[in-house]
Design an enzyme around this catalytic site. Structure first.
Site, PDB file in Angstrom:
ATOM      1  N   PHE A  75       0.831  -1.200   0.000  1.00  0.00           N
ATOM      2  CA  PHE A  75       0.000   0.000   0.000  1.00  0.00           C
ATOM      3  C   PHE A  75       0.872   1.259   0.000  1.00  0.00           C
ATOM      4  O   PHE A  75       1.765   1.386  -0.821  1.00  0.00           O
ATOM      5  CB  PHE A  75      -1.001  -0.053   1.157  1.00  0.00           C
ATOM      6  CG  PHE A  75      -2.036  -1.134   0.997  1.00  0.00           C
ATOM      7  CD1 PHE A  75      -3.203  -0.899   0.284  1.00  0.00           C
ATOM      8  CD2 PHE A  75      -1.836  -2.414   1.526  1.00  0.00           C
ATOM      9  CE1 PHE A  75      -4.163  -1.902   0.104  1.00  0.00           C
ATOM     10  CE2 PHE A  75      -2.782  -3.418   1.352  1.00  0.00           C
ATOM     11  CZ  PHE A  75      -3.950  -3.164   0.642  1.00  0.00           C
ATOM     12  N   SER A  76       0.660   2.170   0.939  1.00  0.00           N
ATOM     13  CA  SER A  76       1.335   3.473   0.873  1.00  0.00           C
ATOM     14  C   SER A  76       2.822   3.418   1.187  1.00  0.00           C
ATOM     15  O   SER A  76       3.538   4.403   0.951  1.00  0.00           O
ATOM     16  CB  SER A  76       0.655   4.459   1.820  1.00  0.00           C
ATOM     17  OG  SER A  76      -0.611   4.811   1.336  1.00  0.00           O
ATOM     18  N   THR A  77       3.307   2.317   1.697  1.00  0.00           N
ATOM     19  CA  THR A  77       4.756   2.186   1.892  1.00  0.00           C
ATOM     20  C   THR A  77       5.488   2.449   0.580  1.00  0.00           C
ATOM     21  O   THR A  77       6.601   2.986   0.568  1.00  0.00           O
ATOM     22  CB  THR A  77       5.093   0.792   2.441  1.00  0.00           C
ATOM     23  OG1 THR A  77       4.462   0.638   3.724  1.00  0.00           O
ATOM     24  CG2 THR A  77       6.585   0.593   2.596  1.00  0.00           C
TER      25      THR A  77
END
Length: 425
Positions: A75-77
């Site tokens: 995801f946003s990593t």
């Protein structure tokens, strides 16, 4: 020390290798691992220029152990990886942080966006955090070119540079569109050519090739895969119980939240495109799409190595990937006010936020966490880089207790090695 109120992991079969000086971190990693049938995870750490942890455990799929080269949806990593690519292009003179996006992408200038700069986007100050009001269905996110047109026609929700609002999903199309304009290639191709290959990463993708799909860990939950695929279809949003303005009524908790000066509807607009509850990021169709703010897949060692390069002033394996001056610029704090979506100060750098720990101070540290509790970061003051990925069920925009505990333990372990002293803070 045991993680309070967390059941100790039992029968954990650890694979890989680690330096004995990081045994406390390994013990914490084993402690938080649930039974194998519920999933698996990988952890990688560099310290003082050396890879000291590279371990994995559990299952990547039902009846399939986690492998050395298993990748996990993070995801946003992955936003930090996209930002690092942008810095690489800036180092090559292809773009400038303070140049307007419209300079590279003329169609973007419409509806008051002519003054938005690349710096505004990297620091989450563009005002273009909204996705819910800009598209009709989450399925629209699968069409890269359509999404670029969506943000060509979008209107900022505030004057760029005046506020901070996390661009949870829009970040990928805003920066990715610039990358395509300055290189003439797709952002997924440029990502492989300019970041993955030069750094020698063993698993990092936006848009997973068919040949690599078997390496991607999937959640181990009772589910019908075909039903998940069928759900990737446009369906009209329910109109039941909507207010006259088309919004749903706020919950009591959200009404209390609004008293703090933040608008819960803004968070919904940033995070929840219509139909998102019927949209699975884990289907092959979505994994193969290009959604750089949310669907990057990585091995833990790839993320840790990228941050190890940043810790070492842009150098890794004897090669200078970024100039030391570029690393200095990208790590400078751009804003300290409360983020309107995240509801706390994130101290945004250029594409990275502050490290969220359970007490340890990390004023020079920066990185990015993901919706599912993955995360990767670095701390130049300690010479430390860290990455953790998994396939456990769960979601939170501010991380996961497992990630917080591992982050805290990694920092404590590094301090113990550097000073010989234990300490919570």
């Amino acid at each position: 020390m045991q993680f309070p109120f967390w059941p100790k992991g039992t029968n954990v079969q650890l694979h890989g290798a680690y330096d004995n000086s990081f045994t406390p971190l390994i013990q914490a990693f084993k402690q938080i691992q649930p039974q194998a049938y519920r999933g698996g995870s990988a952890l990688a750490v560099y310290f003082q220029g050396k890879k000291v942890v590279d371990v994995w455990t559990g299952a990547m799929k039902q009846d399939t152990p986690w492998q050395e080269d298993s990748m996990a949806l993070s995801f946003s990593t992955g936003k930090a990886a996209l930002a690092t690519l942008v810095h690489r292009l800036a180092d090559q003179g292809l773009l400038d942080y303070d140049q307007t996006i419209a300079h590279y992408w003329p169609e973007f200038a419409k509806n008051g966006k002519d003054k938005i700069t690349i710096r505004h986007v990297l620091a989450h100050q563009s005002g273009l955090f909204d996705i819910r009001q800009n598209i009709q269905s989450a399925v629209q996110m699968l069409d890269w070119h359509d999404m670029l047109k969506v943000y060509e026609n979008a209107t900022p929700r505030f004057e760029p540079g005046t506020k901070v609002a996390y661009q949870a999903l829009s970040f990928g199309w805003l920066l990715g569109g610039v990358v395509e304009k300055v290189t003439g290639q797709s952002v997924c191709e440029v990502f492989q050519k300019e970041l993955v290959t030069p750094l020698g990463l063993d698993g990092a993708y936006f848009g997973v090739p068919s040949s690599e799909l078997e390496r991607v860990a999937r959640p181990i939950v009772p589910n019908n895969p075909q039903q998940a695929e069928d759900n990737q279809k446009t369906r009209p949003a329910t109109q039941k119980n909507l207010l006259p303005n088309g919004r749903r009524p706020l919950t009591l908790q959200e009404k209390m939240f609004k008293l703090t000066g933040l608008d819960p509807y803004e968070a919904e607009d940033a995070l929840m495109p219509k139909g998102i509850s019927r949209f699975s990021f884990f289907t092959d169709r979505v994994l193969q799409a290009c959604i750089p703010a949310a669907n990057g897949v990585f091995t833990a060692r790839s993320l840790a190595k990228m941050y190890a390069m940043l810790v070492n002033e842009g150098e890794i394996d004897g090669q200078q990937y970024l100039s030391p001056e570029r690393v200095r610029l990208l790590s400078q704090i751009q804003n300290t006010q409360r983020d309107r979506i995240m509801s706390l100060p994130m101290n945004w750098r250029l594409g990275y936020h502050r490290i969220l720990s359970l007490g340890k101070r990390v004023p020079e540290g920066f990185g990015h966490i993901g919706y599912n509790g993955s995360g990767a970061w670095c701390d130049p003051s300690r010479g430390l880089s860290f990455a953790y990925v998994h396939n456990f069920a769960g979601s939170s925009i501010t991380g996961d207790p497992r990630l917080w505990w591992l982050t805290q333990t990694a920092l404590q372990n590094a301090d113990l090695n550097l000073t010989g002293k234990k300490g919570w803070f």
